[in-house]
Design a protein around this motif. Structure first.
Motif, mmCIF file in Angstrom:
data_model
loop_
_atom_site.group_PDB
_atom_site.id
_atom_site.type_symbol
_atom_site.label_atom_id
_atom_site.label_comp_id
_atom_site.label_asym_id
_atom_site.label_seq_id
_atom_site.Cartn_x
_atom_site.Cartn_y
_atom_site.Cartn_z
ATOM 1 N N PRO A 75 0.820 -1.152 -0.023
ATOM 2 C CA PRO A 75 0.163 0.034 0.076
ATOM 3 C C PRO A 75 0.873 1.206 0.193
ATOM 4 O O PRO A 75 0.346 2.244 -0.625
ATOM 5 N N PRO B 146 -7.841 4.742 -3.770
ATOM 6 C CA PRO B 146 -8.620 3.544 -4.154
ATOM 7 C C PRO B 146 -7.631 2.191 -4.225
ATOM 8 O O PRO B 146 -7.683 1.156 -3.821
ATOM 9 N N ILE B 147 -6.472 2.456 -5.103
ATOM 10 C CA ILE B 147 -5.305 1.129 -5.266
ATOM 11 C C ILE B 147 -4.797 0.919 -3.748
ATOM 12 O O ILE B 147 -4.589 -0.205 -3.310
ATOM 13 N N LYS B 148 -4.610 1.897 -2.945
ATOM 14 C CA LYS B 148 -3.971 1.692 -1.437
ATOM 15 C C LYS B 148 -4.980 0.976 -0.989
ATOM 16 O O LYS B 148 -4.618 0.033 0.028
ATOM 17 N N ALA B 149 -6.319 1.166 -0.874
ATOM 18 C CA ALA B 149 -7.324 0.525 -0.184
ATOM 19 C C ALA B 149 -7.487 -0.925 -0.359
ATOM 20 O O ALA B 149 -7.463 -1.786 0.306
ATOM 21 N N ILE B 150 -7.357 -1.168 -1.960
ATOM 22 C CA ILE B 150 -7.379 -2.705 -2.472
ATOM 23 C C ILE B 150 -6.500 -3.373 -1.807
ATOM 24 O O ILE B 150 -6.413 -4.415 -1.296
ATOM 25 N N LEU B 151 -4.939 -2.767 -2.057
ATOM 26 C CA LEU B 151 -3.852 -3.405 -1.478
ATOM 27 C C LEU B 151 -3.718 -3.759 -0.031
ATOM 28 O O LEU B 151 -3.265 -4.679 0.459
ATOM 29 N N GLY C 66 -6.549 -4.055 1.833
ATOM 30 C CA GLY C 66 -7.546 -5.077 1.921
ATOM 31 C C GLY C 66 -6.994 -6.374 1.884
ATOM 32 O O GLY C 66 -7.099 -7.329 2.439
ATOM 33 N N ALA C 67 -5.847 -6.521 0.628
ATOM 34 C CA ALA C 67 -5.191 -7.752 0.521
ATOM 35 C C ALA C 67 -4.446 -8.176 1.367
ATOM 36 O O ALA C 67 -4.414 -9.195 1.982
ATOM 37 N N PHE D 9 -3.727 -13.465 -7.917
ATOM 38 C CA PHE D 9 -3.304 -11.921 -8.057
ATOM 39 C C PHE D 9 -1.918 -11.896 -7.942
ATOM 40 O O PHE D 9 -1.034 -11.153 -8.685
#
Length: 252
Positions: A181, A188-193, A195-196, A242
């Motif tokens: 992150p 949005p990208i930081k949030a997705i990463l 979350g992973a 992923f």
């Protein structure tokens, strides 16, 4: 010698034939022992399907041995048919797709491309245990992610030790793939990463609380159900895919 041309081509039809042979044997007809042994050996050699076989198929190698068991289990033909049918339900449900998740094929294809003999073997084991061994499936879900991380770190020359747990393996893997992150500025990208990363930690927690990996003391916790196992396996498969696809994109 069995002629393959005389046998059904699809796996589900072969499973149905195997079930029919056992029903014939248990209800006064003469089952084909040679075909039974051939089909049993075929399913027993399939790591994905073997755990779903009825216990009596895994135990009895020929129809004579099976008859010696089933004749005492139920005195009626109807009872024996029901017994055999229930035994085959997990396998038939799986082959009919009731035990499959939407992403199973995609994950299988990605992991097979990455490492058919290593990573994909772990994924196959996880899939086969979801219904019949939820605790074992949760353990294998974590092993799947650990295996993927180690393989990627190996290929990228990153040093790690065998004592490092999953979060400590995932962190350098994410950084090596530009998936951490803090390597991104877009929210949005930081949030997705992020979350992973949270998901990976969650699988470790789920495994420690529910799985068969650690001894338990005191009051026994709630045992995991197939839905818990499916959650762990499906999420692990998605994250592993992923990672693999990102790694292959960077090296391909």
């Amino acid at each position: 010698m069995i002629d393959e041309d005389d046998l059904p081509q699809s796996t589900i039809e072969r499973a149905t034939m195997l079930e029919g042979i056992l029903i014939d044997s248990a209800t006064g007809s003469s089952g084909d022992n040679a075909v039974y042994e051939h089909l049993r050996r075929e399913f027993m050699q399939n790591d994905e399907l073997k755990p779903l076989l009825p216990s009596f198929v895994r135990t009895y190698r020929n129809l004579s041995a099976f008859w010696g068991w089933v004749k005492y289990e139920d005195a009626t033909y109807a009872g024996r048919r029901t017994l055999i049918g229930k035994g085959f339900t997990p396998l038939m449900d799986y082959l009919e797709g009731k035990g499959a998740a939407p992403g199973d094929t995609t994950v299988s294809d990605a992991l097979a491309t990455f490492d058919a003999e290593g990573v994909h073997a772990v994924w196959t084991k996880a899939l086969s245990r979801r219904l019949t061994d939820p605790e074992g499936a949760i353990t294998v879900a974590r092993t799947l992610l650990e295996t993927v991380c180690k393989r990627i770190l190996d290929e990228r020359g990153t040093v790690y030790t065998d004592k490092e747990d999953l979060p400590k393996l995932y962190s350098p893997t994410a950084k090596a793939l530009n998936l951490a992150p803090d390597q991104h500025t877009e929210e949005p990208i930081k949030a997705i990463l992020g979350g992973a990363m949270t998901v990976v930690n969650g699988i470790g927690t789920l495994r420690n609380r529910f799985s068969d990996a650690h001894g338990r003391g005191g009051r026994a916790p709630v045992r995991p159900s197939p839905r818990h196992a499916s959650l762990a396996v499906n999420i692990a498969g998605a994250v592993a895919t992923f990672l693999v696809e990102t790694h292959l994109a960077f090296t391909g």
